[in-house]
Each structure stands twice: as C-alpha cells, then as structure tokens.
Design a protein around this motif. Structure first.
Motif, short mmCIF file in Angstrom:
data_model
loop_
_atom_site.label_atom_id
_atom_site.label_comp_id
_atom_site.label_asym_id
_atom_site.label_seq_id
_atom_site.Cartn_x
_atom_site.Cartn_y
_atom_site.Cartn_z
N GLU A 305 0.74 -1.54 0.09
CA GLU A 305 0.10 -0.21 -0.11
C GLU A 305 0.55 1.03 -0.02
OE1 GLU A 305 -3.75 1.94 2.30
OE2 GLU A 305 -2.70 0.35 2.50
N SER A 306 2.18 1.45 1.19
CA SER A 306 2.62 2.74 -0.04
C SER A 306 3.46 2.90 -0.81
CB SER A 306 4.34 2.29 1.44
OG SER A 306 3.83 1.99 3.05
N ILE A 307 3.53 1.48 -1.43
CA ILE A 307 3.91 1.93 -3.09
C ILE A 307 3.04 2.39 -3.49
CG2 ILE A 307 5.20 0.77 -5.08
CD1 ILE A 307 6.18 -1.40 -3.02
N VAL A 308 2.01 2.08 -3.50
CA VAL A 308 0.86 2.36 -4.28
C VAL A 308 0.27 3.59 -3.97
CG1 VAL A 308 -1.63 2.05 -4.58
CG2 VAL A 308 -0.46 0.33 -4.41
N ASN A 309 0.81 4.06 -2.89
CA ASN A 309 -0.03 5.71 -2.57
C ASN A 309 1.28 6.62 -3.05
OD1 ASN A 309 -1.58 5.01 -0.17
ND2 ASN A 309 -1.14 4.56 1.34
N SER A 310 2.77 6.04 -2.79
CA SER A 310 3.64 6.70 -2.92
C SER A 310 3.29 7.26 -4.39
CB SER A 310 4.67 5.74 -3.35
OG SER A 310 5.18 5.15 -4.70
N ILE A 311 2.59 6.02 -5.21
CA ILE A 311 2.37 6.84 -7.09
C ILE A 311 0.86 7.68 -6.90
CG2 ILE A 311 1.85 6.24 -9.22
CD1 ILE A 311 3.70 3.66 -8.55
N LEU A 312 -0.08 7.34 -6.22
CA LEU A 312 -1.46 8.50 -5.78
C LEU A 312 -1.30 9.19 -5.76
CD1 LEU A 312 -3.55 5.49 -4.20
CD2 LEU A 312 -3.32 5.96 -7.02
N ALA A 313 -0.10 9.83 -4.70
CA ALA A 313 -0.40 10.56 -4.24
C ALA A 313 0.88 11.98 -5.07
CB ALA A 313 0.36 10.75 -2.62
N ALA A 314 1.80 11.40 -5.77
CA ALA A 314 3.23 12.50 -6.52
C ALA A 314 2.07 13.51 -7.46
CB ALA A 314 3.81 11.06 -7.04
N THR A 315 2.66 14.16 -7.87
CA THR A 315 2.17 15.47 -8.77
C THR A 315 3.48 15.07 -9.73
OG1 THR A 315 3.54 17.02 -6.75
CG2 THR A 315 1.49 16.42 -7.04
N THR A 316 2.70 15.85 -10.98
CA THR A 316 3.48 15.84 -12.17
C THR A 316 4.94 16.65 -11.94
OG1 THR A 316 1.04 15.21 -13.38
CG2 THR A 316 3.74 16.87 -14.73
N GLN A 317 5.68 15.95 -12.42
CA GLN A 317 6.99 17.23 -12.11
C GLN A 317 8.44 17.19 -13.59
OE1 GLN A 317 8.08 18.74 -9.50
NE2 GLN A 317 5.89 17.81 -8.88
N VAL A 318 8.18 18.42 -13.56
CA VAL A 318 8.95 18.67 -15.61
C VAL A 318 10.46 19.15 -15.04
CG1 VAL A 318 9.09 20.17 -17.77
CG2 VAL A 318 6.68 19.37 -16.28
#
Length: 353
Positions: A305-318
C-alpha cells in the motif's frame, strides 16, 4: 489529467486494508515514537531532497535499536548496511536521499549525531542512509544535498500525518512509468498475546507495470505522451514496529517487505537496488517465531500500500530540459477499479489508542 489538489491515497479509493486494519494515520508514524520529516528541493533543474525516519527512542540513554536488513537486489549505495547485517542494530535515524548525494548526507547525519548531548566521547558511529536515483528529473551530478537539508529534514520530523508523493527523497523519482515518490501505510496486528503496529515508508523509483488491488494500471495506457524513464531502478523500504522482535526476526520481516514490491508490479530489473530495513522500538519478551505470520502478512500489506500511495500522491514534475514524469490520472484509476468491482467493505482503520 487530475490537478495536484485531487491526489488521493489507496484508502480513499475504497480499497480495503486486507487481513488487518490500517492504523489511525495509516502511516509509519502510527508506531509509537517514530517520526518522519522531509526537506524538499524543487527548482527548474532540481527535484530532490532528504527524508528522515527518526525513532525518538534512540539517544544517549538507548544507543541502538534491533534491526534487520534484506537485500532484494544489491545494485545500490546503502551506507551502513554491513553493520546492520553483522550486529543487527541501527544507531542513528534512517535517512533517504538521492544516489550521488548519499555520502554528503551520511557525513551530515554523522555530524548531527556527534553534536548531540551524551555523544561527546563517541569515537565510532554507523549512520544509515539509503538512496534511489532521481537523475531523470534532477541534475544529480551536482550533488546538491548535504548538511542544510539533513538538518531541515531532522528538524521537521514529527509524529503526525506523513506527507507523500513528490516530497523529500521522492521529489524526483519515477516508479512504474508514473511520477513516484514517498509513500507510507500501517497495520494494527495481533502477535501472540499482544496487539502491535507495523508501519512502512518507501522511496519508489523502479520499473514494471503498476497493479492496484490486482488491477493492472499500465502507464502506457494511462499516461499522455512519452513514459518517464526510471533511472537507477531502485526502491528503499523502511519498516518499523513496536512488537519486541529481535534482529533475526526483523530480518525476516524485511525480506517480506521486499516481496511486497512484486504485488505492486515491480519487475526487479537487473540494475535495481532494492533494500528493506526493519527495526523495532518495542521492549519486552520476544515472541516465538510461530506467532510471527500475522506480522509478516501485515508487513507485506503495508509495504504494498505504501508503494501505491507513493504514486497516487505524487504530482507531475518537469525538468527545465523538458523531461516530464506524469502523475497517475486518478479518474482513470477509479474507472478501472470500479470496472473490476473493487470497493471497501467494513472499517479500514483501527481506532486511535
């Protein structure tokens, strides 16, 4: 594409916790005395930082905590690894950072510890610093992280909710084709005659195909435009518990933590540096091995779940050069879960103790 204001966690999508309830915060900080802090750098050419996992129990009166290490694939630069393996202990907070900054961060952590009251006569100390490679989004060769960021992350460490996604050591990472980052989760679990908490925090930067609750979420189908490159292909996992485990038992937990990566879709590529450190803040009689199976399962569920949360919470970066790591589109995730009939049944979070 969802805006940054619509980021969610796995529990917000109605996905149940598995066999055991989530902790009150659903974070590693549900383990008593475990704090987390971040120092984050976002500029045009830098997306990087430091994340600190700080057990308050460590200090002049208690110089070490039992710990265990598991190496899924050893292509990494985990400072302090051999002493964890040899002595089964950690002597410092655990810091996570960017690959080429790991040595400057380790030196800053050592300086921080030597300056603490009670350490005036200390002549040997083992700082523990893990890393993943944020070179796709950040100018990693500049090695921009050191004492200021270490001190900031340690000063920010708190027992409250843990900020996730594109923060701290996860500011510039890429996971499973999406923007990755920092994620956390916890479980409340019976072990023998007691009930304990196991929590995890992860720094995700690895390849594969994301799976959420068994539902495939290929970046090739969900991301508009080119898929972000995962440089370095690694994951750092930190597991904490208040169950009074010894170092051998904690190493067994750490191995289960690495196994959990596959549930989220990791392909364990050749160049990956996948490590898990598990430590205990508990005191008391060590439970028999026969009682550990629930803790093993809780560890795997919390890490996945931590792994999934890390992706769900992440914001686009450029990056200024035009490289983009896209946040996973939450609406598409909801649609795929709904199509698979995935939803929550009953309570998912344990009451506050």
């Amino acid at each position: 594409m969802d805006s940054d204001e619509t980021r969610v966690r796995l529990a917000d999508l109605g996905v149940g916790p598995g066999a055991f309830l989530r902790g009150p915060r659903n974070a590693i900080t549900d383990v008593p005395g475990v704090l987390v802090g971040h120092a984050t750098v976002h500029t045009g050419r830098l997306h990087t930082g430091v994340t600190a996992v700080v057990p308050e129990q460590l200090g002049a009166a208690r110089r070490w905590l039992p710990a265990g290490l598991a190496v899924g694939n050893g292509y990494g630069k985990l400072v302090g690894a051999t002493q964890i393996q040899e002595l089964g202990a950690i002597e410092t907070p655990i810091l996570l950072t960017s690959t080429l900054s790991v040595y400057r961060v380790a030196d800053a952590l050592l300086g921080h510890m030597l300056a603490r009251p009670g350490y005036e006569e200390t002549t040997t100390l083992n700082p523990v610093v893990g890393e993943t490679n944020d070179g796709f989004l950040s100018d990693i060769r500049s090695r921009p992280l050191g004492e200021p960021e270490v001190e900031a992350a340690l000063a920010a460490a708190s027992a409250g909710p843990v900020e996730e996604g594109s923060v701290g050591a996860g500011a510039g990472t890429v996971a499973l084709g999406f923007k990755g980052g920092i994620g956390t989760s916890s479980r409340s679990v019976p072990v023998g005659d007691g009930r304990y908490t196991v929590g995890a925090v992860v720094q995700t930067n690895f390849s594969g195909t994301l799976s959420i609750a068994g539902v495939g979420m290929p970046a090739s189908e969900l991301v508009p435009g080119p898929i972000a490159e995962t440089v370095g292909n690694s994951c750092m996992i930190v597991v904490a518990t208040d169950a009074p485990l010894d170092s051998r038992q904690l190493a067994r937990c750490a191995r289960r933590a690495v196994y959990a990566m596959r549930g989220a879709g990791a392909d364990f590529a050749q160049g990956s540096g996948d490590y898990a450190i598990a430590f205990s803040v508990g005191e008391g009689r060590v439970p028999d091995d026969a009682a550990l199976s629930p803790l093993f399962l809780a560890t795997m569920d919390a890490v996945e779940e931590s792994i999934v949360n890390s992706i769900l919470a992440a914001t686009t970066q450029v990056h200024d050069d035009g490289r983009v790591a896209h946040a996973i589109p939450i609406a598409a995730v909801r649609q795929r879960l709904a199509a698979a009939g995935i939803g929550s049944a009953g309570p998912t979070t344990a009451p506050t103790r």
